[in-house]
Design an enzyme around this catalytic site. Structure first.
Site, PDB file in Angstrom:
ATOM      1  N   TYR A 129       0.652  -1.108  -0.091  1.00  0.00           N
ATOM      2  CA  TYR A 129       0.006  -0.067  -0.015  1.00  0.00           C
ATOM      3  C   TYR A 129       1.008   1.169   0.081  1.00  0.00           C
ATOM      4  CZ  TYR A 129      -3.614   3.207   0.940  1.00  0.00           C
ATOM      5  OH  TYR A 129      -4.685   4.125   0.744  1.00  0.00           O
ATOM      6  N   GLN A 190     -10.951   0.207   1.382  1.00  0.00           N
ATOM      7  CA  GLN A 190     -11.516  -0.890   0.301  1.00  0.00           C
ATOM      8  C   GLN A 190     -10.331  -1.377  -0.474  1.00  0.00           C
ATOM      9  OE1 GLN A 190     -11.795   2.383   0.734  1.00  0.00           O
ATOM     10  NE2 GLN A 190     -11.554   3.509  -1.278  1.00  0.00           N
ATOM     11  N   ASN A 213      -3.435   5.835   6.563  1.00  0.00           N
ATOM     12  CA  ASN A 213      -3.980   6.565   7.544  1.00  0.00           C
ATOM     13  C   ASN A 213      -4.873   5.474   8.451  1.00  0.00           C
ATOM     14  OD1 ASN A 213      -6.342   5.492   6.126  1.00  0.00           O
ATOM     15  ND2 ASN A 213      -7.043   7.452   4.911  1.00  0.00           N
ATOM     16  N   SER A 236       4.167   8.851  13.243  1.00  0.00           N
ATOM     17  CA  SER A 236       5.663   8.684  13.317  1.00  0.00           C
ATOM     18  C   SER A 236       5.922   9.336  14.746  1.00  0.00           C
ATOM     19  CB  SER A 236       6.129   9.492  12.444  1.00  0.00           C
ATOM     20  OG  SER A 236       5.746   8.995  11.141  1.00  0.00           O
ATOM     21  N   GLN A 258      10.222  14.674  11.896  1.00  0.00           N
ATOM     22  CA  GLN A 258       9.060  13.473  12.058  1.00  0.00           C
ATOM     23  C   GLN A 258       7.746  14.467  12.452  1.00  0.00           C
ATOM     24  OE1 GLN A 258       9.049  10.305  11.876  1.00  0.00           O
ATOM     25  NE2 GLN A 258      11.350  11.143  11.061  1.00  0.00           N
ATOM     26  N   HIS A 261       5.645  15.262   9.500  1.00  0.00           N
ATOM     27  CA  HIS A 261       4.787  14.155   8.903  1.00  0.00           C
ATOM     28  C   HIS A 261       3.397  14.366   9.131  1.00  0.00           C
ATOM     29  CE1 HIS A 261       7.436  11.061   7.230  1.00  0.00           C
ATOM     30  NE2 HIS A 261       8.204  11.111   8.296  1.00  0.00           N
ATOM     31  N   GLU A 326       9.932   4.617  17.705  1.00  0.00           N
ATOM     32  CA  GLU A 326       9.892   4.085  16.384  1.00  0.00           C
ATOM     33  C   GLU A 326      11.463   4.491  15.843  1.00  0.00           C
ATOM     34  OE1 GLU A 326       8.084   5.059  11.897  1.00  0.00           O
ATOM     35  OE2 GLU A 326       7.807   6.637  13.432  1.00  0.00           O
ATOM     36  N   HIS A 327      11.895   5.857  16.033  1.00  0.00           N
ATOM     37  CA  HIS A 327      13.207   6.169  15.843  1.00  0.00           C
ATOM     38  C   HIS A 327      14.047   6.667  17.038  1.00  0.00           C
ATOM     39  CE1 HIS A 327      10.650   7.189  12.210  1.00  0.00           C
ATOM     40  NE2 HIS A 327      11.779   6.225  11.668  1.00  0.00           N
ATOM     41  N   ASP A 362      15.601   7.159   6.408  1.00  0.00           N
ATOM     42  CA  ASP A 362      14.432   7.269   5.774  1.00  0.00           C
ATOM     43  C   ASP A 362      14.504   7.097   4.402  1.00  0.00           C
ATOM     44  OD1 ASP A 362      12.480   7.696   7.961  1.00  0.00           O
ATOM     45  OD2 ASP A 362      12.472   9.650   7.524  1.00  0.00           O
ATOM     46  N   GLU A 416      -2.237 -38.007  26.899  1.00  0.00           N
ATOM     47  CA  GLU A 416      -2.999 -36.996  26.471  1.00  0.00           C
ATOM     48  C   GLU A 416      -4.304 -37.716  26.066  1.00  0.00           C
ATOM     49  OE1 GLU A 416      -1.015 -34.596  23.499  1.00  0.00           O
ATOM     50  OE2 GLU A 416       0.212 -33.484  24.936  1.00  0.00           O
ATOM     51  N   HIS A 421      -3.046 -41.369  17.831  1.00  0.00           N
ATOM     52  CA  HIS A 421      -1.690 -40.983  17.694  1.00  0.00           C
ATOM     53  C   HIS A 421      -0.715 -41.919  18.153  1.00  0.00           C
ATOM     54  CE1 HIS A 421      -3.554 -36.797  17.292  1.00  0.00           C
ATOM     55  NE2 HIS A 421      -2.683 -36.471  17.346  1.00  0.00           N
TER      56      HIS A 421
END
Length: 429
Positions: A129, A190, A213, A236, A258, A261, A326-327, A362, A416, A421
């Site tokens: 994506y 979608q 998003n 971010s 950041q 963003h 994250e960073h 990045d 068991e 088995h």
């Protein structure tokens, strides 16, 4: 922007609030996404057509569902030479780093004479994506598509919204460079549903990666199990640990890298020098005024930013680990950066030394920039070739080795309460 000092009363409570602050979108998108997924399953391409008309403002039937390979190649050939060279260098470095991640198969025989091992193989099809609204990033195309190709994925599908019917030429150029096989001009939840279940036009895939998003993230979360996903990503974030030897302007720029963003992004500075903290705060305000992305950066910094003064930087590291960002930048002398790095337990990616801004990661360094957010670095890692592969174990016994370990297997099956088995083993003994 919050200003905290670890030596003051109430710091623990204030820091707890910072750690527990959830910056994901407040809107309850779950039910909307659930309905969207149902619509795609029931009506397929019709839903994609209607939602693209509604949200992106163009007719897929008239303007085309796909971007063809020749368009992508033409976009690549038309790039300014410096941009084309930069993309090629980035692609080369990303490919080299991820090739080194490829796992090795195992095949051995143990002391009981049992042959054991595991074989790695790529998924057949993967979907990527690529956002097309505020965030249209060719670097994300490279970071998601190249590891898939390195892993050996045969069919790599990209979905991306094209608002107003406009195709981003740099994104298409990156898709050409990365070897994307199909590009569909659909986005949102979608598009994720279409990749997961398939439609008359779009065949389903096995794994879906890439940023998006809140609706895209929620669709990935709901469809995990139908397909594999890389992660559910949130806003971010960056944490910078810096001493007063740095130039305040550098650290301010790192924090803003950041903040620009999204209004929900977060930038946090830890420093052991209050005067330096003041300088950075002033530098941030000065730089925001000159940024084309200044309005977004200002929202982010004002609502979510923080500067935290600690007695010494080693004291900051347990706090840094709680944030699991994250960073993480360790903007100190190289030898001290290694010392602090040894104290890091939770971070998506770490940037060592004064000359290593997060922005290098990045784009051009090589490691993947798709990283866990929202404290998920406590239990997850950045995107890698392994996200596009799976491991199949294998076992081979002969008459001697089943005699060696079979009786114990049958005993455990009896314990068991699974007689079939046990019988499947004992009949061979």
């Amino acid at each position: 922007m919050r200003r905290l000092d670890s030596s003051t009363k109430g710091f623990a409570e204030a820091f707890d609030a910072l750690v527990n602050d959830r910056r994901e979108t407040d809107s309850d998108v779950s039910s909307i996404v659930e309905q969207t997924i149902r619509n795609v399953r029931a009506r397929g391409d019709v839903t994609l057509l209607e939602m693209t008309q509604r949200f992106d403002g163009f007719d897929l039937n008239k303007e085309g569902w796909q971007v063809d390979a020749s368009t992508c190649k033409a976009a690549f050939d038309s790039l300014a030479s410096d941009l084309r060279d930069a993309l090629k260098l980035a692609a080369k470095r990303i490919e080299a780093y991820h090739k080194a991640q490829l796992p090795k198969d195992r095949d051995y025989t143990d002391k009981a004479g049992v042959r054991l091992g595991a074989r790695w193989s790529a998924v057949e099809a993967a979907g990527v994506y690529v956002p097309g609204g505020r965030a249209a990033y060719p670097s994300s195309v490279l970071m998601n598509a190249i590891p898939a190709k390195v892993a050996g994925v045969e069919r790599l599908v990209m979905v991306t919204p094209t608002p107003g019917g406009e195709v981003n030429p740099t994104v298409m150029a990156a898709a050409h460079l990365a070897g994307v096989d199909e590009i569909w001009r659909v986005g949102g939840a979608q598009a994720i549903a279409a990749l997961a279940y398939g439609t008359d036009r779009i065949r389903p895939v096995d794994v879906i990666t890439g940023p998006g998003n809140a609706w895209v993230a929620e669709a990935k979360r709901q469809l995990y199990g139908v397909v594999g996903i890389d992660m559910v990503a949130g806003p971010s974030e960056i944490v910078v640990v810096a001493d007063a030897k740095n130039k305040a302007e550098w650290i301010a720029a790192d924090l803003l890298s950041q903040a620009e963003h999204d209004p929900t992004s977060q930038s946090i500075l830890f420093t052991d020098n209050a005067a330096f903290a003041d300088k950075v705060a002033l530098a941030v305000d000065a730089q925001i005024a000159g940024l084309a992305t200044g309005a977004v950066a200002k929202q982010s910094w004002s609502a979510n930013g923080a500067i935290i003064v600690v007695k010494n930087l080693e004291d900051a590291m347990p706090l840094v680990n709680r944030l699991a960002a994250e960073h993480l930048e360790l903007a100190v002398d190289d030898d001290r950066a290694e010392t602090l790095f040894d104290l890091v337990r939770h971070a998506g990616s770490v940037f060592l030394g004064r000359m290593t801004p997060e922005a290098i990661g990045d784009y051009i360094a090589g490691p993947n920039h798709v990283l866990p957010t929202g404290r998920r670095a406590r239990f997850s890692s950045g995107l890698s070739v392994l996200d596009f592969m799976k491991r199949t174990s294998f076992i081979a016994l002969d008459a001697q080795s089943i005699k060696a370990i079979g009786p114990a297997a049958a005993t455990l099956a009896d314990a068991e309460g699974l007689p079939a088995h046990a019988a499947s083993v004992r009949k061979r003994l």
